[in-house]
Design a protein around this motif. Structure first.
Motif, PDB file in Angstrom:
ATOM      1  N   MET A  38      -6.447  13.459 -19.526  1.00 55.35           N
ATOM      2  CA  MET A  38      -7.282  12.611 -20.367  1.00 55.35           C
ATOM      3  C   MET A  38      -7.482  13.262 -21.733  1.00 55.35           C
ATOM      4  N   SER A  61     -12.927   8.836 -14.198  1.00 51.69           N
ATOM      5  CA  SER A  61     -11.555   9.277 -14.492  1.00 51.69           C
ATOM      6  C   SER A  61     -10.514   8.419 -13.789  1.00 51.69           C
ATOM      7  N   PHE A  63     -10.453   5.272 -13.692  1.00 51.19           N
ATOM      8  CA  PHE A  63     -10.149   4.137 -14.556  1.00 51.19           C
ATOM      9  C   PHE A  63      -9.263   4.530 -15.740  1.00 51.19           C
ATOM     10  N   THR A  64      -9.232   5.823 -16.087  1.00 57.64           N
ATOM     11  CA  THR A  64      -8.313   6.247 -17.146  1.00 57.64           C
ATOM     12  C   THR A  64      -6.871   6.156 -16.678  1.00 57.64           C
ATOM     13  N   LEU A  66      -5.747   3.679 -14.919  1.00 54.78           N
ATOM     14  CA  LEU A  66      -5.395   2.283 -15.184  1.00 54.78           C
ATOM     15  C   LEU A  66      -5.168   2.029 -16.667  1.00 54.78           C
ATOM     16  N   CYS A  67      -5.710   2.905 -17.513  1.00 51.63           N
ATOM     17  CA  CYS A  67      -5.513   2.777 -18.964  1.00 51.63           C
ATOM     18  C   CYS A  67      -4.277   3.528 -19.448  1.00 51.63           C
ATOM     19  N   GLY A  68      -3.535   4.115 -18.538  1.00 48.70           N
ATOM     20  CA  GLY A  68      -2.271   4.750 -18.917  1.00 48.70           C
ATOM     21  C   GLY A  68      -2.254   6.254 -18.912  1.00 48.70           C
TER      22      GLY A  68
END
Length: 130
Positions: A38, A61, A63-64, A66-68
């Motif tokens: 991240m 973390s 969900f990060t 899922l954000c790539g």
């Protein structure tokens, strides 16, 4: 000097320059390898959250991913890595009662910050203007 060093010196090669390269690589389990790389501020925020509410930073973390955000599990699908992080968060929450989850949560947050500082994220950083 011992016998091995004497034999190497007689051949013209010293023991300090014998040309042996040793590489140590840490083998991570699937939960540990699912920690995402991240941005540094997000990793520090997750460490802060994990310190005061065990598992919350690990949950954020997830969900990060899922954000790539990339992980050390390139052969796994993004949803699988997301659920591994959710599982780690629930393990930390459930075992926080006996202090194991709280300690695990803090170490998890420290690993997030270490990964953010490491070369894995440095390659993705936007260059600063001078």
């Amino acid at each position: 000097m011992d016998q091995k060093d004497t034999e190497m010196n007689e051949k013209g090669v010293t023991s300090s320059t014998s040309g042996v390269v040793v590489q140590v690589r840490e083998k991570k389990g699937p939960l540990r390898a699912a920690i995402p790389y991240m941005p540094f501020p997000v990793a520090v925020l997750c460490l802060f959250l994990n310190t005061f509410v065990p598992g919350l930073g690990t949950f954020v973390s997830a969900f990060t991913v899922l954000c790539g955000a990339r992980t050390d599990l390139p052969d796994r699908h993004m949803c699988c890595v997301f659920w591994l992080n959710i599982a780690a968060a629930f393990i930390q929450i459930l075992t926080a009662i006996v202090m194991v989850g709280w300690i695990m949560s803090i170490f998890w947050g420290m690993d997030m910050v270490i990964l953010a500082i490491s070369d894995g994220y440095r390659d993705q950083r936007v260059p600063q203007q001078v």
